[in-house]
Design a protein around this motif. Structure first.
Motif, PDB file in Angstrom:
ATOM      1  N   ARG A   1       0.855  -1.305   0.014  1.00 43.19           N
ATOM      2  CA  ARG A   1       0.060   0.182  -0.019  1.00 43.19           C
ATOM      3  C   ARG A   1       0.882   1.264  -0.061  1.00 43.19           C
ATOM      4  O   ARG A   1       0.360   2.407  -0.307  1.00 43.19           O
ATOM      5  N   ASN A   2       2.187   1.098   0.365  1.00 45.41           N
ATOM      6  CA  ASN A   2       2.991   2.301   0.373  1.00 45.41           C
ATOM      7  C   ASN A   2       3.362   2.613  -0.846  1.00 45.41           C
ATOM      8  O   ASN A   2       3.763   1.888  -1.713  1.00 45.41           O
ATOM      9  N   TYR A   3       3.875   3.832  -1.175  1.00 44.29           N
ATOM     10  CA  TYR A   3       4.296   4.528  -2.428  1.00 44.29           C
ATOM     11  C   TYR A   3       5.707   4.274  -2.314  1.00 44.29           C
ATOM     12  O   TYR A   3       6.326   3.698  -3.344  1.00 44.29           O
ATOM     13  N   GLU A   4       6.303   4.423  -1.170  1.00 43.41           N
ATOM     14  CA  GLU A   4       7.741   4.540  -1.022  1.00 43.41           C
ATOM     15  C   GLU A   4       8.294   2.845  -0.824  1.00 43.41           C
ATOM     16  O   GLU A   4       7.627   2.109  -0.250  1.00 43.41           O
ATOM     17  N   TYR A   5       9.570   2.681  -1.366  1.00 43.02           N
ATOM     18  CA  TYR A   5      10.262   1.605  -1.329  1.00 43.02           C
ATOM     19  C   TYR A   5      11.121   1.618  -0.189  1.00 43.02           C
ATOM     20  O   TYR A   5      11.690   2.696   0.347  1.00 43.02           O
ATOM     21  N   ASP A   6      11.531   0.534   0.697  1.00 40.99           N
ATOM     22  CA  ASP A   6      12.081   0.341   1.736  1.00 40.99           C
ATOM     23  C   ASP A   6      13.640   0.143   1.573  1.00 40.99           C
ATOM     24  O   ASP A   6      14.414   0.415   2.225  1.00 40.99           O
ATOM     25  N   TYR A   7      13.715  -0.532   0.680  1.00 39.54           N
ATOM     26  CA  TYR A   7      14.855  -1.321   0.279  1.00 39.54           C
ATOM     27  C   TYR A   7      15.659  -0.952  -1.048  1.00 39.54           C
ATOM     28  O   TYR A   7      15.023  -1.111  -2.006  1.00 39.54           O
ATOM     29  N   TRP A   8      16.886  -0.667  -1.218  1.00 42.81           N
ATOM     30  CA  TRP A   8      17.436  -0.319  -2.583  1.00 42.81           C
ATOM     31  C   TRP A   8      18.761  -1.232  -2.704  1.00 42.81           C
ATOM     32  O   TRP A   8      19.687  -1.302  -1.966  1.00 42.81           O
ATOM     33  N   GLY A   9      18.767  -1.521  -4.003  1.00 44.05           N
ATOM     34  CA  GLY A   9      20.002  -2.191  -4.569  1.00 44.05           C
ATOM     35  C   GLY A   9      20.961  -1.280  -5.017  1.00 44.05           C
ATOM     36  O   GLY A   9      20.534  -0.106  -5.185  1.00 44.05           O
ATOM     37  N   GLN A  10      22.357  -1.640  -5.199  1.00 45.35           N
ATOM     38  CA  GLN A  10      23.263  -0.516  -5.812  1.00 45.35           C
ATOM     39  C   GLN A  10      22.805  -0.449  -7.400  1.00 45.35           C
ATOM     40  O   GLN A  10      22.085  -1.393  -8.002  1.00 45.35           O
TER      41      GLN A  10
END
Length: 119
Positions: free
Chosen positions: A102-111
């Motif tokens: 439901r969130n717009y934002e993502y919590d984890y990111w790769g390089q």
């Protein structure tokens, strides 16, 4: 959750590349994965996303019909198959994961992984 992106490179216009994003750690918490891209001087933009179950693929209009997002369940890996590449697809591509769909934002990111499309 840790994300490892790979697969970028140099390709001629009209060619294809497949990006991979391997997830590790507490992957049970992931609800969806996405691919984003960014060029110098521009904001990062959304390219595609998919539910962690492999359903509900969604694409930005500019890549629809050319890019395909998919998931390998056994490897906890999400792919972005990019066909008919255009010079304007040149960017650093990032994969990302979120725990609440439901969130717009993502919590984890790769390089990032660099994709360069030559004309």
């Amino acid at each position: 959750v840790q994300l490892q992106a790979s697969g970028g490179g140099l390709v001629q216009a009209g060619g294809s590349l497949r990006l991979s994003c391997a997830a590790s750690g507490r992957t049970i918490s992931i609800s969806a994965m996405g691919w984003f891209r960014q060029t110098p001087g521009k904001e990062r933009e959304f390219a595609a996303s998919i539910g962690w179950s492999g359903g509900n693929p969604y694409y930005q209009d500019s890549v629809k019909g050319r890019f395909t997002i998919s998931k390998n369940y056994a490897k906890d890996t999400v792919y972005l198959q990019m066909n008919s590449l255009k010079p304007e697809d040149t960017a650093v591509y990032y994969c990302a994961a979120k725990t609440d769909y439901r969130n717009y934002e993502y919590d984890y990111w790769g390089q990032g992984t660099l994709v360069t499309v030559s004309s």
